[in-house]
Scaffold this active site. Structure first.
Site, PDB file in Angstrom:
ATOM      1  CD  GLU A 194      -2.924  -1.233   2.298  1.00  0.00           C
ATOM      2  OE1 GLU A 194      -2.510  -0.474   3.437  1.00  0.00           O
ATOM      3  OE2 GLU A 194      -3.967  -1.654   2.175  1.00  0.00           O
ATOM      4  CD  GLU A 387      -3.830  -6.067   2.539  1.00  0.00           C
ATOM      5  OE1 GLU A 387      -4.545  -5.517   3.278  1.00  0.00           O
ATOM      6  OE2 GLU A 387      -2.663  -6.022   2.937  1.00  0.00           O
TER       7      GLU A 387
HETATM    8  C1  BG6 Z   1      -4.605  -2.913   5.148  1.00  0.00           C
HETATM    9  C2  BG6 Z   1      -3.062  -3.545   5.384  1.00  0.00           C
HETATM   10  O1  BG6 Z   1      -4.230  -1.577   4.904  1.00  0.00           O
HETATM   11  O2  BG6 Z   1      -5.591  -3.375   5.796  1.00  0.00           O
HETATM   12  C3  BG6 Z   1      -3.122  -4.263   6.680  1.00  0.00           C
HETATM   13  O3  BG6 Z   1      -2.171  -3.746   4.526  1.00  0.00           O
HETATM   14  C4  BG6 Z   1      -4.260  -4.228   7.457  1.00  0.00           C
HETATM   15  O4  BG6 Z   1      -1.842  -4.585   7.164  1.00  0.00           O
HETATM   16  C5  BG6 Z   1      -5.539  -4.440   6.639  1.00  0.00           C
HETATM   17  O5  BG6 Z   1      -4.376  -5.042   8.452  1.00  0.00           O
HETATM   18  C6  BG6 Z   1      -6.804  -4.201   7.293  1.00  0.00           C
HETATM   19  O6  BG6 Z   1      -6.883  -3.282   8.265  1.00  0.00           O
HETATM   20  P1  BG6 Z   1      -7.201  -3.204   9.838  1.00  0.00           P
HETATM   21  O7  BG6 Z   1      -7.025  -2.017  10.299  1.00  0.00           O
HETATM   22  O8  BG6 Z   1      -8.425  -3.715   9.987  1.00  0.00           O
HETATM   23  O9  BG6 Z   1      -6.091  -4.250  10.302  1.00  0.00           O
END
Ligand code: BG6
Length: 488
Positions: A194, A387
């Site tokens: 990201e 993701e």
């Molecule tokens: C992304 C990141 O921004 O979102 C992860 O690459 C992160 O590291 C994921 O865990 C989900 O966000 P959160 O805040 O719910 O853990």
């Protein structure tokens, strides 16, 4: 209901994690302290407060307290989900699910504990070698994020993080070590997680502490420029050392919709898309700074310093594929009073047509289809959804089962949207569910926001057996993979 799979035969179904959130073992195997190890939790804060922008910023005071603390203290990234000592079991579970690819990050501070060391830490190299061998044992491909937010702290205290151009050399030394040792082990390389985080969360993204910066915007964009150059030079080095290797870029995809058809809302929409998304992929996949940023820089009195040759570096070494994280969508509006909700490390404008997760992230599978189409139309490079997933509170029943229909619904609808995008003509490599195994939330620094299809018995304070259990979604995803995304 579909009779035939809408996914290509070789589609890579998988799961993703990040070292800082899952590994633990922060002081084992010669690892140095990193920037994520220094983010404390504040159990006394409400969910709303934890979601605020202020909470997510680092301060000098907090950072110094963290440096002084040599134990796990109240720093959840120091224990994660203890994958450091459970990796064999975890990978066995991934294999049981039929996972084709595991996206994980290498901890820079495990390989170079201080970041500027002359020699790498052999114990760290050996650890990842064992992890990759375990994946290969089951035929699982490896997708490596080289930097997922966690920078050795010495690079912050000594050099001020990514605003210092010396970071490029330290990063390339680290990259070379990875290529020398893992050329045969890794199938897909991702230099930066990201990369737009540098703007929306500068501590995570570019290792800047806000109260130490005189001109924050200037430092942020200069630091980002150094990451862009590091990314391009890493692609160059990787292609030279490992012919045929595949390198991607990644953004947190912030898909926006105009609130109304008013021209004011529409120009806001255009700018939101340009400044939060396109800038980053235009540089790394397109090979040049886009002209629309000139106005943005001028308005903020930002002057990005280019060394001679930088433009050529960006032009000559773009990435091979584009990847992104996708969780929610938001509204673009000129109306400052518009109702707000939360998003991935950001505060977002609310969309009345969408439902939100327990953490306020607006669920929107159609936005994934739109994003895939937009990214493919713009770059004509294969796409990887690196993701996607749902953070939720899970309950363990008395018999040990965990019923998570909400997560299955979320995953099913997003996978369906990807299939639609593929039918729209988008070329996709794969899909890795975020937090395939429960891990510490990056934004709210807690375990109770769970993403996994595998449960980890640990609470927010790191208490528990760390035993792994399969949720209903584990069996659902196994079936989805077996049928190549075809649903009954
Ligand atoms: C992304 C990141 O921004 O979102 C992860 O690459 C992160 O590291 C994921 O865990 C989900 O966000 P959160 O805040 O719910 O853990």
């Amino acid at each position: 209901m579909y009779k035939m799979s809408r996914f290509p035969e070789n589609f890579l179904w998988g799961g993703a994690t990040a070292a800082s959130q899952v590994e633990g073992g922060f002081d084992q195997g010669g690892k140095g302290l990193d920037t994520q190890d220094c983010r404390p939790q504040f159990p006394e804060l409400t969910r709303e407060q934890k979601n605020s922008w202020e909470f997510k910023q680092m301060t000098t005071e907090r950072f110094n307290e963290a440096l002084a603390c040599k134990t796990k203290g109240n720093y959840p990234f120091r224990w994660g989900s203890e994958e450091y000592s459970h990796y064999e079991e975890d990978i066995r579970l991934f294999a049981e699910m039929g996972m084709k690819v595991y996206r994980l990050s290498i901890s820079w501070a495990r390989i170079y504990p201080n970041g500027d060391d002359e020699k790498p830490n052999q114990e760290g190299i050996d650890y990842y070698k064992r992890v990759f061998e375990e994946c290969h044992k089951y035929g699982i491909k490896v997708f490596v994020t080289m930097l997922h937010y966690a920078v050795p702290v010495h690079l912050v205290t000594e050099y001020g993080g990514w605003k210092n151009r010396k970071m490029i050399d330290f990063y390339l030394r680290y990259a070379k070590t990875l290529f020398e040792n893992f050329a045969e082990d890794v199938d897909y390389w991702l230099p930066f997680n990201e990369i737009n985080a540098g703007r929306f969360n500068p501590y995570n993204g570019v290792a800047l502490i806000k109260d130490q910066e005189e001109n924050f915007d200037q430092s942020v964009y200069q630091a980002l420029h150094h990451q862009f150059i590091a990314n391009a030079l890493t692609v160059k080095l990787g292609h030279e050392m490992m012919p045929g290797s595949k390198f991607g870029c990644m953004i947190a995809r912030f898909c926006h919709y105009g609130a109304t058809c008013s021209p004011q809302d529409q120009i806001t929409l255009l700018h939101d898309e340009q400044y939060t998304n396109w800038f980053y992929t235009d540089v790394l996949a397109g090979g040049a700074y886009p002209a629309y940023m000139n106005r943005h820089f001028k308005d903020r009195n930002v002057h990005v310093h280019f060394e001679p040759g930088d433009e050529e570096i960006l032009r000559c070494y773009p990435v091979d594929f584009v990847s992104f994280s996708y969780y929610f969508t938001q509204v673009s509006t000129a109306d400052q009073e518009w109702a707000k909700t939360n998003g991935n490390l950001v505060v977002a404008n609310k969309n009345p047509y969408l439902e939100s997760s327990e953490w306020g992230w607006q669920k929107d599978p159609m936005g994934l289809r739109i994003s895939l189409n937009q990214l493919y139309d713009r770059y004509h490079k294969p796409l990887f959804v690196a993701e996607n997933g749902l953070g939720a509170v899970d309950v363990v029943e008395e018999d040990g089962s965990i019923h998570d229909p909400y997560r299955i619904d979320y995953l099913r609808s997003h996978i369906d949207a990807m299939a639609d995008a593929i039918e729209d003509g988008v070329e996709m490599i794969g899909y890795t569910i975020w937090g395939i195994i429960d891990l510490v939330s990056c934004g709210s620094i807690e375990m109770s926001k769970r993403y996994g299809v595998i449960y980890v018995d640990a609470d927010d304070e790191g208490k528990g057996t760390f035993e792994r259990k399969k949720k209903d979604s584990f069996y659902w995803y196994k079936n989805c993979i077996e049928n190549n995304g075809k649903f009954e």
